[in-house]
Design a protein around this motif. Structure first.
Motif, mmCIF file in Angstrom:
data_model
loop_
_atom_site.group_PDB
_atom_site.id
_atom_site.type_symbol
_atom_site.label_atom_id
_atom_site.label_comp_id
_atom_site.label_asym_id
_atom_site.label_seq_id
_atom_site.Cartn_x
_atom_site.Cartn_y
_atom_site.Cartn_z
ATOM 1 N N THR A 32 0.762 -1.308 -0.103
ATOM 2 C CA THR A 32 -0.048 0.044 -0.132
ATOM 3 C C THR A 32 0.957 1.263 0.056
ATOM 4 O O THR A 32 0.259 2.524 -0.322
ATOM 5 C CB THR A 32 -0.878 0.199 1.241
ATOM 6 N N LEU A 33 1.976 1.013 0.265
ATOM 7 C CA LEU A 33 3.064 2.214 0.253
ATOM 8 C C LEU A 33 3.591 2.615 -0.923
ATOM 9 O O LEU A 33 4.371 3.643 -1.483
ATOM 10 C CB LEU A 33 4.075 2.193 1.225
ATOM 11 N N PRO A 35 4.196 3.994 -4.494
ATOM 12 C CA PRO A 35 3.729 5.451 -4.994
ATOM 13 C C PRO A 35 2.592 5.312 -5.912
ATOM 14 O O PRO A 35 2.502 4.161 -6.764
ATOM 15 C CB PRO A 35 5.130 5.863 -5.885
ATOM 16 N N GLN A 60 3.891 13.426 -3.455
ATOM 17 C CA GLN A 60 2.927 12.393 -2.878
ATOM 18 C C GLN A 60 3.242 12.188 -1.507
ATOM 19 O O GLN A 60 4.224 11.738 -1.190
ATOM 20 C CB GLN A 60 2.288 11.572 -3.506
ATOM 21 N N HIS A 62 1.960 9.800 1.871
ATOM 22 C CA HIS A 62 1.075 8.558 2.393
ATOM 23 C C HIS A 62 0.876 8.817 3.870
ATOM 24 O O HIS A 62 1.805 8.564 4.419
ATOM 25 C CB HIS A 62 1.621 7.343 1.792
ATOM 26 N N TYR A 63 -0.224 9.124 4.344
ATOM 27 C CA TYR A 63 -0.390 9.212 5.778
ATOM 28 C C TYR A 63 -0.835 8.083 6.237
ATOM 29 O O TYR A 63 -1.813 7.343 5.651
ATOM 30 C CB TYR A 63 -1.294 10.320 6.193
ATOM 31 N N GLN A 66 -4.609 6.367 6.008
ATOM 32 C CA GLN A 66 -5.597 6.975 4.993
ATOM 33 C C GLN A 66 -5.080 6.178 3.760
ATOM 34 O O GLN A 66 -3.806 5.987 3.389
ATOM 35 C CB GLN A 66 -4.788 8.671 4.744
ATOM 36 N N GLU A 67 -6.114 5.717 3.262
ATOM 37 C CA GLU A 67 -5.584 4.654 2.043
ATOM 38 C C GLU A 67 -4.929 5.284 0.688
ATOM 39 O O GLU A 67 -4.210 4.675 -0.028
ATOM 40 C CB GLU A 67 -7.183 4.023 1.598
ATOM 41 N N GLN A 68 -5.385 6.609 0.325
ATOM 42 C CA GLN A 68 -4.901 7.110 -0.802
ATOM 43 C C GLN A 68 -3.884 8.303 -0.583
ATOM 44 O O GLN A 68 -4.224 8.846 0.363
ATOM 45 C CB GLN A 68 -6.072 7.794 -1.787
ATOM 46 N N PRO A 69 -3.125 8.298 -1.333
ATOM 47 C CA PRO A 69 -1.954 9.430 -1.066
ATOM 48 C C PRO A 69 -2.478 11.042 -1.255
ATOM 49 O O PRO A 69 -3.369 11.015 -1.920
ATOM 50 C CB PRO A 69 -0.917 9.219 -1.914
ATOM 51 N N GLU A 70 -1.922 11.914 -0.559
ATOM 52 C CA GLU A 70 -2.245 13.095 -1.012
ATOM 53 C C GLU A 70 -1.305 13.767 -2.157
ATOM 54 O O GLU A 70 0.125 13.460 -1.640
ATOM 55 C CB GLU A 70 -2.335 14.053 0.257
ATOM 56 N N ARG A 92 3.614 7.838 6.545
ATOM 57 C CA ARG A 92 4.217 6.629 6.196
ATOM 58 C C ARG A 92 5.195 6.564 5.129
ATOM 59 O O ARG A 92 6.163 5.771 5.125
ATOM 60 C CB ARG A 92 2.848 5.540 5.800
#
Length: 176
Positions: A32-33, A35, A60, A62-63, A66-70, A92
């Motif tokens: 999930t991490l 990019p 980007q 990844h928090y 939270q599933e999707q990155p900002e 993360r």
């Protein structure tokens, strides 16, 4: 009462099972991490700009939880967010694009760990928000870029809050 060797065997078996479960959990977590790629509608979390419409390196974060990155349309926005005193969410992973590989005008892919990257600050080349930090996987690529376009090569930890003013291009636009 259970014999000592059975107690040890049971204990070892439970420990092994816990380790294996943890490994599976870590693998899923690592997956999930990875990019995320920029799509046609991918927008900057701060200003809503569509990333695909602008030049220069993107970023980007990844928090945790939270599933999707900002996404950020510029590395200055990324650093401004990370260096903000009120930043309280657990990060993360953070990715930027390797501009030694990506096309400056239409950067796609070539994501690298932002904390391991090298940045050129103060070059003549602008990103989507004006002056930016050109990001590179290799120091040699960053130094070559700085040699051609000016600027100073910095490691991630050398970027300071006073370098990431979000007023960007407005500060340098004499036509405004």
């Amino acid at each position: 009462m259970m014999p000592a060797f059975r107690t040890r065997a049971l204990s070892l078996g439970l420990t092994a099972a816990a380790l294996l479960a943890g490994c599976g959990e870590k693998s899923a977590q690592t997956a999930t991490l990875a990019p995320a790629e920029i799509e046609t509608g991918t927008a900057c979390v701060l200003d809503g700009m569509l990333l695909a419409d602008y030049p220069g390196p993107k970023a980007q974060i990844h928090y945790a939880g939270q599933e999707q990155p900002e996404f950020f349309c510029d590395t200055v926005e990324l650093f401004n967010t990370l260096l903000a005193g009120e930043q309280a969410r657990a990060v993360r992973a953070v990715y930027v694009q390797d501009m030694g590989q990506a096309d400056w005008e239409e950067p796609r892919g070539h994501w690298i760990d932002a904390k391991a990257a090298f940045y050129v600050h103060g070059s003549k080349v602008h990103g989507s928000m004006g002056p930016t930090f050109a990001s590179f996987a290799q120091r040699a690529d960053a130094e070559a870029f700085a040699g051609e376009h000016g600027g100073q090569v910095l490691a991630f930890g050398e970027v300071t809050k006073d370098m990431v003013d979000l007023r960007g291009g407005a500060l340098h636009d004499s036509h405004m």
